[in-house]
Design a protein around this motif. Structure first.
Motif, mmCIF file in Angstrom:
data_model
loop_
_atom_site.group_PDB
_atom_site.id
_atom_site.type_symbol
_atom_site.label_atom_id
_atom_site.label_comp_id
_atom_site.label_asym_id
_atom_site.label_seq_id
_atom_site.Cartn_x
_atom_site.Cartn_y
_atom_site.Cartn_z
ATOM 1 N N VAL A 44 0.846 -1.194 0.000
ATOM 2 C CA VAL A 44 0.000 0.000 0.000
ATOM 3 C C VAL A 44 0.880 1.241 0.000
ATOM 4 O O VAL A 44 2.088 1.164 0.262
ATOM 5 C CB VAL A 44 -0.946 0.031 1.226
ATOM 6 N N PHE A 45 0.280 2.371 -0.309
ATOM 7 C CA PHE A 45 1.034 3.628 -0.293
ATOM 8 C C PHE A 45 0.108 4.771 0.055
ATOM 9 O O PHE A 45 -1.121 4.675 -0.074
ATOM 10 C CB PHE A 45 1.710 3.887 -1.645
ATOM 11 N N ARG A 46 0.701 5.859 0.495
ATOM 12 C CA ARG A 46 -0.037 7.076 0.833
ATOM 13 C C ARG A 46 0.723 8.235 0.225
ATOM 14 O O ARG A 46 1.943 8.372 0.398
ATOM 15 C CB ARG A 46 -0.118 7.247 2.341
ATOM 16 N N GLU A 48 0.350 12.500 -0.253
ATOM 17 C CA GLU A 48 -0.456 13.671 0.091
ATOM 18 C C GLU A 48 -1.155 14.173 -1.158
ATOM 19 O O GLU A 48 -0.582 14.202 -2.242
ATOM 20 C CB GLU A 48 0.414 14.775 0.692
ATOM 21 N N SER A 49 -2.357 14.606 -0.998
ATOM 22 C CA SER A 49 -3.151 14.972 -2.167
ATOM 23 C C SER A 49 -2.639 16.259 -2.780
ATOM 24 O O SER A 49 -1.966 17.061 -2.145
ATOM 25 C CB SER A 49 -4.611 15.137 -1.772
ATOM 26 N N GLY A 56 -6.328 16.357 2.650
ATOM 27 C CA GLY A 56 -6.445 14.917 2.610
ATOM 28 C C GLY A 56 -5.256 14.274 1.930
ATOM 29 O O GLY A 56 -4.195 14.863 1.771
ATOM 30 N N VAL A 59 -4.705 7.523 -1.038
ATOM 31 C CA VAL A 59 -4.275 6.224 -0.537
ATOM 32 C C VAL A 59 -4.444 5.213 -1.671
ATOM 33 O O VAL A 59 -5.335 5.352 -2.512
ATOM 34 C CB VAL A 59 -5.080 5.782 0.698
ATOM 35 N N ALA A 61 -3.230 1.030 -3.353
ATOM 36 C CA ALA A 61 -2.736 -0.331 -3.188
ATOM 37 C C ALA A 61 -1.988 -0.762 -4.438
ATOM 38 O O ALA A 61 -2.319 -0.353 -5.550
ATOM 39 C CB ALA A 61 -3.901 -1.283 -2.934
ATOM 40 N N LEU A 80 -8.849 9.223 -3.353
ATOM 41 C CA LEU A 80 -8.672 10.302 -2.388
ATOM 42 C C LEU A 80 -9.252 9.866 -1.057
ATOM 43 O O LEU A 80 -10.377 9.365 -1.002
ATOM 44 C CB LEU A 80 -9.365 11.572 -2.869
ATOM 45 N N GLN A 81 -8.458 10.038 -0.006
ATOM 46 C CA GLN A 81 -8.954 9.688 1.321
ATOM 47 C C GLN A 81 -10.070 10.646 1.694
ATOM 48 O O GLN A 81 -9.951 11.851 1.510
ATOM 49 C CB GLN A 81 -7.823 9.767 2.336
ATOM 50 N N LEU A 164 4.701 12.370 -5.987
ATOM 51 C CA LEU A 164 5.637 12.578 -4.883
ATOM 52 C C LEU A 164 6.727 11.514 -4.841
ATOM 53 O O LEU A 164 7.556 11.512 -3.953
ATOM 54 C CB LEU A 164 4.880 12.581 -3.552
ATOM 55 N N GLN A 166 6.590 8.391 -4.138
ATOM 56 C CA GLN A 166 6.504 7.634 -2.893
ATOM 57 C C GLN A 166 6.878 6.175 -3.130
ATOM 58 O O GLN A 166 6.514 5.598 -4.161
ATOM 59 C CB GLN A 166 5.070 7.717 -2.368
ATOM 60 N N MET A 167 7.568 5.581 -2.172
ATOM 61 C CA MET A 167 7.835 4.154 -2.251
ATOM 62 C C MET A 167 6.697 3.418 -1.534
ATOM 63 O O MET A 167 6.306 3.784 -0.418
ATOM 64 C CB MET A 167 9.160 3.813 -1.562
ATOM 65 N N ALA A 168 6.153 2.389 -2.197
ATOM 66 C CA ALA A 168 5.165 1.549 -1.516
ATOM 67 C C ALA A 168 5.810 0.918 -0.288
ATOM 68 O O ALA A 168 7.034 0.836 -0.178
ATOM 69 C CB ALA A 168 4.623 0.490 -2.465
ATOM 70 N N ASP A 169 4.992 0.432 0.627
ATOM 71 C CA ASP A 169 5.471 0.191 1.986
ATOM 72 C C ASP A 169 6.248 -1.093 2.190
ATOM 73 O O ASP A 169 6.722 -1.340 3.286
ATOM 74 C CB ASP A 169 4.280 0.229 2.960
#
Lengths: 349, 193
Positions: A44-46, A48-49, A56, A59, A61, A80-81, A164, A166-169
């Motif tokens: 999963v990953f998050r 920022e919007s 928000g 989020v 997968a 979007l969360q 961004l 982001q690296m998945a977790d």
């Protein structure tokens, strides 16, 4: 048989109850039926919007990274969360660098990073940003991207995703085959099916080498005296000149011996070909003085390394003076970074 | 008799769960995934929300400099790599240009952060690649992309991540270095298989 049918409502109730008491964080590492399809979740990953109000987060997968004919396909989804203070939509891709901005597979087993393929018609082998970039609260949309084929011994990868970067977790295991069933209609909502990926004949028309990059590891010493950037084929070590030399001097200091010994040992073990030793200075002093100082310092380092390095390498000395700063010369910290000697060499595979 | 009924119920549940899918998927069996309970799309979304890093979780350690507040959320080490997750935000006197912030010397991303193993003095930083030069020789570090987050907006708490090479085997704690932020010491490391 009647008894079995008699248990039907009980069984259905049990299934419903099990679904209702979902333990939230255990979705990763499972395959669950959502709607009419199986939905695997491997990370999963998050992010920022990014949109009006920037409230928000997105989020998402990672569903699979699977080998397919002509490439490696990544399936992901995002939404979007839900944030009660906003109804904004949010952008995950496509603003800064094109439709697949930030997407990459980081593969330590191959010492490589893979970017999405570009097909012969110039289009990315990835979901169109218009189809997936704009999500809304709680509505998960599914996207894909196809990367070059992974080496056969690669069993897991890391996924970089989103604007961004982001690296998945967690690492993602590599599977086989496209996900099914597929749906032609876009956007693809989670649970409706999986996007259709380009045909193998199109994927094979892409140039995988153009989307495969060596992975460089950064290591160093606590005192910043030595910094190394290394791939599976080459090493670039940067010595802080202030550790190797006194001010305006080309005579190696006492501290230099241990720092150079590490590189000498590695050259002896793995080095091959030409070792390029390059001297750099800050901008104090004249151009001519700095060029000469950088040459003398590079020569001193090369002379010290020759007896440590075995017979598989030869040395080339290069002087750059102040011509290639890596930090502003306007601050003492920047000047210190610019005073350096680099040693670059190839390693035997 | 009860045992027999329970076994029958379990068997039917398993059968029903196995029959809820509309089509075959890729080779999930080979990737070791567990068959879980069916979910609605909304339930699945909520499960993902619960599983992603929480920027408001209790951090392992924190630090604050003249520009940033940094919460270290996790340091996961493996024999071939290290994955670090932070929650970052502007400090009170943060150096911002509008909403856009660049780490000093970092080029707007995390590639200049580092983890220090205090026992050996070894430092590691995010892995790099050169998107302009596939397969080519090593370029100047300043031009390289990294396996780490870019930082665009810090007007809210932002979760960012960085992927690095391996720590020395057995490293139990690290010092986290972020440009302009004092060293964040004694951050525990979780080793994963």
């Amino acid at each position: 048989m009647k008894k079995v049918f008699g248990f039907g409502p009980v069984v259905i109730g049990l299934v419903a109850s099990l679904s209702a008491v979902l333990s939230p964080s255990d979705v990763v590492g499972t395959t669950r039926a959502v709607g009419s399809v199986d939905v695997p979740t491997v990370a999963v990953f998050r992010v920022e919007s990014f949109g009006v109000g920037r409230s928000g987060a997105v989020v998402g997968a990672v569903h699979a990274v699977n080998r397919v004919e002509g490439g490696t396909v990544l399936y992901w989804s995002a939404a979007l969360q839900v944030d009660p203070t906003t109804t904004n939509s949010s952008c995950l891709f496509g603003i800064h660098g094109g439709p697949v901005d930030g997407l990459a597979l980081v593969v330590p087993q191959a010492s490589a990073v893979y970017a999405p393929l570009v097909l012969a018609n110039g289009e990315y082998a990835a979901s169109d940003p218009k189809e997936v970039a704009w999500s809304t609260s709680g509505r998960m949309l599914v996207g894909y991207a196809v990367f070059p084929e992974l080496p056969p011994d690669v069993s897991e990868v890391y996924v970089r995703i989103g604007y961004l970067h982001q690296m998945a977790d967690r690492p993602v295991p590599v599977g086989d085959g496209p996900l099914e069933p597929t749906v032609d209609k876009v956007p693809v909502e989670l649970g409706a099916g999986w996007p259709v990926i380009p045909q193998a004949s199109l994927l094979k028309g892409a140039d995988p080498a153009a989307h495969t990059f060596p992975l460089y590891y950064q290591t160093g010493t606590d005192d910043d005296a030595v910094a190394t950037v290394e791939s599976s084929t080459e090493v670039l070590t940067t010595f802080a000149a202030d550790v190797l030399f006194a001010k305006d001097s080309a005579d190696l200091s006492d501290e230099a011996a241990s720092a150079l010994a590490m590189v000498g040992s590695d050259l002896k073990d793995r080095g091959t070909g030409v070792v390029v030793v390059t001297g750099h200075t800050d901008s104090d002093g004249t151009d001519a003085y700095n060029m000469d100082l950088s040459r003398r310092r590079a020569q001193a380092v090369a002379d010290a390394l020759v007896p440590l390095s075995g017979k598989n390498v030869t040395f080339e000395v290069v002087a750059k003076g102040e011509t290639e700063p890596i930090a502003p010369n306007s601050t003492p910290e920047g000047q210190q970074k610019n005073r350096r000697v680099t040693v670059e060499y190839e390693v035997a595979k | 008799m009860r045992t027999g009924l329970a076994a029958l119920v379990v068997a039917v549940v398993v059968t029903l769960c196995g029959c809820t899918t509309g089509g075959a998927s890729g080779d999930s069996a080979s990737t070791g995934l567990v068959k879980g309970d069916p979910l609605t799309a909304e339930q699945y979304y909520q499960a993902v929300v619960s599983a992603v890093p929480d920027p408001n979780a209790v951090p392992l350690a924190s630090g604050e400099g003249r520009s940033y507040h940094v919460d270290v959320l996790s340091v996961h080490a493996r024999p071939d790599s290290t994955l670090v997750t932070f929650a970052m935000s502007l400090a009170g006197n943060g150096e911002a240009s509008g909403d856009v912030v660049s780490l000093r010397g970092g080029g707007g991303n995390l590639k200049t952060i580092s983890l220090v193993d205090p026992a050996s003095g070894t430092t590691i930083s995010p892995a790099l690649f050169d998107p302009e030069n596939p397969g080519g020789p090593l370029g100047p570090v300043a031009g390289l992309d990294c396996a780490c987050s870019a930082i665009v907006y810090l007007d809210q708490v932002t979760v960012v991540t960085a992927w690095m090479g391996p720590l020395p085997t057995g490293t139990k704690t690290v010092t986290v270095r972020v440009p302009t932020v004092p060293d964040i010491e004694n951050v525990p490391v979780t080793w994963n298989p």
